[in-house]
Write a protein that holds these residues in place. Structure first.
Motif, PDB file in Angstrom:
ATOM      1  N   LEU A 260      15.629   7.457 -20.508  1.00 52.76           N
ATOM      2  CA  LEU A 260      15.487   7.336 -19.052  1.00 52.76           C
ATOM      3  C   LEU A 260      14.013   7.349 -18.650  1.00 52.76           C
ATOM      4  CD1 LEU A 260      16.487   7.348 -16.138  1.00 52.76           C
ATOM      5  CD2 LEU A 260      16.828   9.815 -16.329  1.00 52.76           C
ATOM      6  N   GLU A 261      13.254   8.264 -19.209  1.00 52.74           N
ATOM      7  CA  GLU A 261      11.829   8.338 -18.879  1.00 52.74           C
ATOM      8  C   GLU A 261      11.117   7.052 -19.268  1.00 52.74           C
ATOM      9  OE1 GLU A 261      10.720  11.822 -21.017  1.00 52.74           O
ATOM     10  OE2 GLU A 261      10.981  13.147 -19.274  1.00 52.74           O
ATOM     11  N   GLU A 262      11.466   6.498 -20.421  1.00 52.34           N
ATOM     12  CA  GLU A 262      10.838   5.255 -20.866  1.00 52.34           C
ATOM     13  C   GLU A 262      11.168   4.106 -19.924  1.00 52.34           C
ATOM     14  OE1 GLU A 262      10.446   2.548 -24.939  1.00 52.34           O
ATOM     15  OE2 GLU A 262      11.496   4.463 -24.972  1.00 52.34           O
ATOM     16  N   ALA A 263      12.415   4.053 -19.460  1.00 51.31           N
ATOM     17  CA  ALA A 263      12.814   3.003 -18.521  1.00 51.31           C
ATOM     18  C   ALA A 263      12.067   3.138 -17.193  1.00 51.31           C
ATOM     19  CB  ALA A 263      14.317   3.051 -18.290  1.00 51.31           C
ATOM     20  N   MET A 264      11.910   4.369 -16.718  1.00 54.61           N
ATOM     21  CA  MET A 264      11.197   4.600 -15.466  1.00 54.61           C
ATOM     22  C   MET A 264       9.727   4.223 -15.591  1.00 54.61           C
ATOM     23  SD  MET A 264      13.009   5.681 -12.891  1.00 54.61           S
ATOM     24  CE  MET A 264      11.644   6.283 -11.916  1.00 54.61           C
ATOM     25  N   LEU A 265       9.094   4.633 -16.668  1.00 52.87           N
ATOM     26  CA  LEU A 265       7.671   4.327 -16.854  1.00 52.87           C
ATOM     27  C   LEU A 265       7.461   2.823 -17.036  1.00 52.87           C
ATOM     28  CD1 LEU A 265       6.593   7.288 -19.167  1.00 52.87           C
ATOM     29  CD2 LEU A 265       6.180   7.006 -16.723  1.00 52.87           C
ATOM     30  N   SER A 266       8.404   2.163 -17.696  1.00 49.86           N
ATOM     31  CA  SER A 266       8.307   0.712 -17.861  1.00 49.86           C
ATOM     32  C   SER A 266       8.376   0.017 -16.509  1.00 49.86           C
ATOM     33  CB  SER A 266       9.429   0.220 -18.775  1.00 49.86           C
ATOM     34  OG  SER A 266       9.415  -1.187 -18.882  1.00 49.86           O
ATOM     35  N   ILE A 301      20.230  11.800 -13.012  1.00 50.70           N
ATOM     36  CA  ILE A 301      19.291  10.701 -13.244  1.00 50.70           C
ATOM     37  C   ILE A 301      18.349  10.563 -12.054  1.00 50.70           C
ATOM     38  CG2 ILE A 301      19.098   8.194 -13.527  1.00 50.70           C
ATOM     39  CD1 ILE A 301      21.580   8.208 -15.196  1.00 50.70           C
ATOM     40  N   PHE A 302      18.891  10.674 -10.837  1.00 52.64           N
ATOM     41  CA  PHE A 302      18.043  10.574  -9.647  1.00 52.64           C
ATOM     42  C   PHE A 302      17.016  11.698  -9.608  1.00 52.64           C
ATOM     43  CE2 PHE A 302      17.057  11.484  -5.191  1.00 52.64           C
ATOM     44  CZ  PHE A 302      16.624  10.235  -4.774  1.00 52.64           C
ATOM     45  N   LEU A 303      17.414  12.886 -10.011  1.00 53.50           N
ATOM     46  CA  LEU A 303      16.485  14.020  -9.989  1.00 53.50           C
ATOM     47  C   LEU A 303      15.335  13.797 -10.969  1.00 53.50           C
ATOM     48  CD1 LEU A 303      18.990  17.022  -9.769  1.00 53.50           C
ATOM     49  CD2 LEU A 303      17.674  15.964  -7.924  1.00 53.50           C
ATOM     50  N   VAL A 304      15.646  13.238 -12.142  1.00 50.73           N
ATOM     51  CA  VAL A 304      14.582  12.927 -13.108  1.00 50.73           C
ATOM     52  C   VAL A 304      13.661  11.850 -12.549  1.00 50.73           C
ATOM     53  CG1 VAL A 304      14.088  11.967 -15.387  1.00 50.73           C
ATOM     54  CG2 VAL A 304      15.933  13.621 -15.114  1.00 50.73           C
ATOM     55  N   ALA A 305      14.253  10.793 -11.970  1.00 47.74           N
ATOM     56  CA  ALA A 305      13.445   9.716 -11.382  1.00 47.74           C
ATOM     57  C   ALA A 305      12.541  10.262 -10.279  1.00 47.74           C
ATOM     58  CB  ALA A 305      14.367   8.622 -10.833  1.00 47.74           C
ATOM     59  N   SER A 306      13.072  11.150  -9.463  1.00 43.86           N
ATOM     60  CA  SER A 306      12.269  11.739  -8.382  1.00 43.86           C
ATOM     61  C   SER A 306      11.106  12.562  -8.929  1.00 43.86           C
ATOM     62  CB  SER A 306      13.152  12.612  -7.492  1.00 43.86           C
ATOM     63  OG  SER A 306      14.144  11.836  -6.846  1.00 43.86           O
ATOM     64  N   ASP A 307      11.350  13.309 -10.000  1.00 41.87           N
ATOM     65  CA  ASP A 307      10.270  14.095 -10.604  1.00 41.87           C
ATOM     66  C   ASP A 307       9.160  13.194 -11.139  1.00 41.87           C
ATOM     67  OD1 ASP A 307      11.294  16.567 -10.046  1.00 41.87           O
ATOM     68  OD2 ASP A 307      12.294  16.828 -11.981  1.00 41.87           O
ATOM     69  N   ILE A 308       9.543  12.065 -11.714  1.00 40.70           N
ATOM     70  CA  ILE A 308       8.535  11.114 -12.217  1.00 40.70           C
ATOM     71  C   ILE A 308       7.741  10.545 -11.054  1.00 40.70           C
ATOM     72  CG2 ILE A 308       8.230   8.865 -13.338  1.00 40.70           C
ATOM     73  CD1 ILE A 308      10.609   9.592 -15.133  1.00 40.70           C
ATOM     74  N   PHE A 309       8.421  10.194  -9.971  1.00 38.31           N
ATOM     75  CA  PHE A 309       7.724   9.677  -8.791  1.00 38.31           C
ATOM     76  C   PHE A 309       6.791  10.739  -8.207  1.00 38.31           C
ATOM     77  CE2 PHE A 309      11.309   6.466  -8.051  1.00 38.31           C
ATOM     78  CZ  PHE A 309      10.553   5.432  -8.565  1.00 38.31           C
ATOM     79  N   ARG A 310       7.241  11.990  -8.184  1.00 35.14           N
ATOM     80  CA  ARG A 310       6.379  13.067  -7.675  1.00 35.14           C
ATOM     81  C   ARG A 310       5.080  13.130  -8.479  1.00 35.14           C
ATOM     82  NH1 ARG A 310      11.396  15.665  -7.282  1.00 35.14           N
ATOM     83  NH2 ARG A 310      11.914  16.391  -5.175  1.00 35.14           N
ATOM     84  N   SER A 311       5.232  13.090  -9.793  1.00 35.57           N
ATOM     85  CA  SER A 311       4.058  13.208 -10.663  1.00 35.57           C
ATOM     86  C   SER A 311       3.094  12.049 -10.429  1.00 35.57           C
ATOM     87  CB  SER A 311       4.518  13.233 -12.122  1.00 35.57           C
ATOM     88  OG  SER A 311       3.423  13.280 -12.999  1.00 35.57           O
ATOM     89  N   VAL A 312       3.624  10.838 -10.351  1.00 34.10           N
ATOM     90  CA  VAL A 312       2.769   9.660 -10.142  1.00 34.10           C
ATOM     91  C   VAL A 312       2.114   9.722  -8.768  1.00 34.10           C
ATOM     92  CG1 VAL A 312       2.748   7.149  -9.946  1.00 34.10           C
ATOM     93  CG2 VAL A 312       4.124   8.249 -11.718  1.00 34.10           C
TER      94      VAL A 312
END
Length: 598
Positions: A260-266, A301-312
């Motif tokens: 999931l993290e790889e897909a989000m970063l891609s 999955i949404f919570l992980v995506a949100s955390d990635i967006f927060r970091s960016v």
């Protein structure tokens, strides 16, 4: 004492297999494996029906054992017996016997091996399952192929398909776990099945089984998938060596955090590397990534995506491309949520647990879902609510206040279509009514005091607003030079890397050029002059694209929509020509600078 008699040394109250019959079948398995003659094949065919019945009894017996250790203690030559049958080409050529043999192996597989016997048994079972699908130099198989006129590749492909079908059938069995940890469960074989699939993840023939494993409901504590299996899937999928159906992709992300993290970063990299694409294509790319749909189906999955967006967002505060990406992603997610069947929906609060709950519904409500006459009152309420949060942060020495303000800002970025409404109403307001709207727009660009003083930024925003009102109120004649220079000075504090302050003022400038009741020629002249002298042509184009995106979501006053879209198109053409007219050296230097800054 014979070998099979030793299988039954431990007598219990449970009904055990007949000793003489077990001895009989082990002797047969040994005899069939030692010779490959017509008489041997004939003998195996004559006894085949009885063998099937015995294997069914053996499977029941294995499933009644509490562990593999117990099974091996009571039947120490069980592995030898099953192994000999697995390498008998006549036996494994039949669907029923092969299915029963596989099920016996799965029944002996230990999900959590507790000793050396169980660990060794697991290794042997994995080896047998893999070799049955991939081994091509087995003598018995070659002899069978020769007699049938079947090429080895075709034989093993057929075996693989049969094996996949049998495994898939087993995966589809309903859970029968009673809660007693000493009893076996139909889910016990899930781990073994997933591990057997590790060498097969790139085989198209294994795709149905992989999909069945990934999409099996996680209702049982014993239905674990192997980490090696998930890692192999993630690696194959990211390298485009594996094609999965959409539901299987979503399930892979649900089971594998790294995937999931790889897909989000891609997705982030592809979007941010192509900031010049039309926002319609950006929205299509985000929707086609399946990530918003996965987020709607699985809150985790949404919570992980949100955390990635927060970091960016924390790393690139003020980056308009990042903000646009987050807002488009959230819009796509909300559309997918709306498309779900009511029984599959869960509360939005579960998706936004860290957001201030009193702001959640007001911000997630789209402007198009509210009467336009209520927009100003709605935004004034949002502004006053956020001001109270900000004041609490300023008076608090703890990090809790900072966290609340950041989460409120993050929610505002996710729902930033309201910022376009704020900008439009601000441009069309009389100065006396600008206070709450200007504060809200300033907060959007300066949520905290980290690295910049909010009060100072608000003062600069008021100063810029005053200059813009004077410039865009000129109906004829030359533009006031002092106002132009003052505005350029406010925008040019950091020409190589626009500060949050300059981005706020740039948003005001673009908003006036789009919404103010001034002629298009005069608005274009003002925008062109200011962004050219301040060196913010590309940034102005990005702001204009973001504005266009939010307008497409119904956040423009109905009577002004057509005029606004025409003006945006004309201003975009102007900025495009300005970008093309600059020297290649300047363009290259600015591109390099922004890539380093990002």
């Amino acid at each position: 004492m014979s070998q099979l008699q030793s299988l039954n040394l431990h007598q219990t109250s449970e009904p055990l297999l007949d000793v003489q019959e077990m001895q009989f079948w082990l002797d047969k398995a040994v005899a069939w494996g030692q010779a490959d003659s017509p008489d041997t094949q004939k003998d195996s065919c004559l006894h085949f029906r009885r063998l099937i019945e015995f294997l069914q009894q053996l499977l029941t017996h294995i499933n009644n054992m509490s562990s593999t250790t117990e099974s091996m203690k009571r039947m120490p030559f069980l592995g030898q017996f099953l192994g000999r049958l697995c390498w008998n080409s006549c036996i494994i050529a039949d669907d029923t016997s092969r299915r029963l043999l596989f099920q016996c192996l799965w029944g002996l597989y230990s999900e959590q091996p507790g000793n050396a016997v169980e660990r060794k048994a697991n290794q042997w079972i994995r080896k047998v399952l893999c070799q049955l699908a991939t081994e091509v130099d087995d003598v018995a198989v070659q002899e069978l192929n020769k007699s049938m006129g079947l090429p080895p590749e075709e034989y093993h492909l057929k075996v693989l398909r049969k094996m996949v079908a049998l495994l898939q059938e087993n995966v589809g069995m309903s859970c029968n776990f009673s809660g007693n940890t000493n009893e076996r469960c139909s889910c016990d074989s899930i781990l073994a099945t997933s591990e057997a699939c590790v060498p097969l993840v790139s085989c198209p023939e294994a795709a149905p089984l992989i999909g069945a494993l990934l999409q099996r409901p996680a209702t049982c504590v014993r239905a674990h998938l192997s980490e090696d299996f998930l890692d192999a899937l993630s690696s194959a999928y990211s390298s485009q060596g594996l094609s999965l159906e959409e539901p299987a992709i979503v399930s892979l992300w649900y089971h594998s955090l790294s995937s999931l993290e790889e897909a989000m970063l891609s997705l982030l990299e592809s979007v941010l590397a192509d900031t010049g694409s039309p926002l319609q294509k950006l929205e299509e790319r985000i929707a086609q990534s399946v990530l918003p749909k996965a987020c709607a189906q699985h809150c985790s999955i949404f919570l992980v995506a949100s955390d990635i967006f927060r970091s960016v967002l924390k790393q690139t505060e003020g980056n308009e491309s990042v903000k646009s990406l987050i807002q488009i992603f959230t819009s796509c997610f909300l559309r997918e949520m709306a498309a779900l069947q009511p029984q599959k929906c869960i509360s939005l609060k579960a998706f936004f647990p860290q957001s201030p709950q009193r702001l959640l519904v007001p911000l997630l409500t789209l402007p198009s879902e509210m009467p336009q006459k209520a927009w100003r009152h709605h935004l004034n309420w949002l502004s006053s609510s956020l001001q109270r949060l900000a004041e609490e942060e300023d008076s608090s020495s703890s990090t809790r206040g900072n966290h609340k303000v950041f989460e409120a800002w993050f929610l505002l970025v996710q729902c930033s279509q309201w910022m376009q409404v704020t900008l439009q109403l601000l441009v069309m307001s009389v100065p006396e009514d600008c206070g709450p709207l200007l504060w809200l727009l300033t907060f959007y660009h300066h949520p905290t005091n980290r690295g910049h003083n909010k009060a100072l930024q608000l003062t600069r925003a008021r100063e810029a607003l005053d200059h813009l009102l004077s410039l865009f109120s000129v109906l004829a004649g030359p533009l006031p030079f002092d106002r132009l220079q003052s505005l350029v000075t406010l925008l040019s504090s950091q020409p190589q890397q626009p500060s949050p302050s300059s981005l706020l003022i740039l948003n005001l400038l673009v908003g006036f050029a789009v919404f103010f009741q001034q002629s298009l020629n005069k608005s274009t002249e003002i925008l062109q002059t200011v962004v050219d002298q301040s060196g913010l042509v590309d940034e102005a184009a990005c702001v204009l694209r973001s504005l266009e995106l939010r307008l497409n979501e119904g956040s423009c006053l109905s009577g002004d929509a057509n005029r606004v879209h025409l003006r945006i198109e004309a201003l975009q053409n102007t900025l495009t020509h300005m970008h093309a007219g600059r020297s290649p050296a300047v363009n290259q230097a600015r591109t390099l600078t922004h890539s380093i800054a990002d």
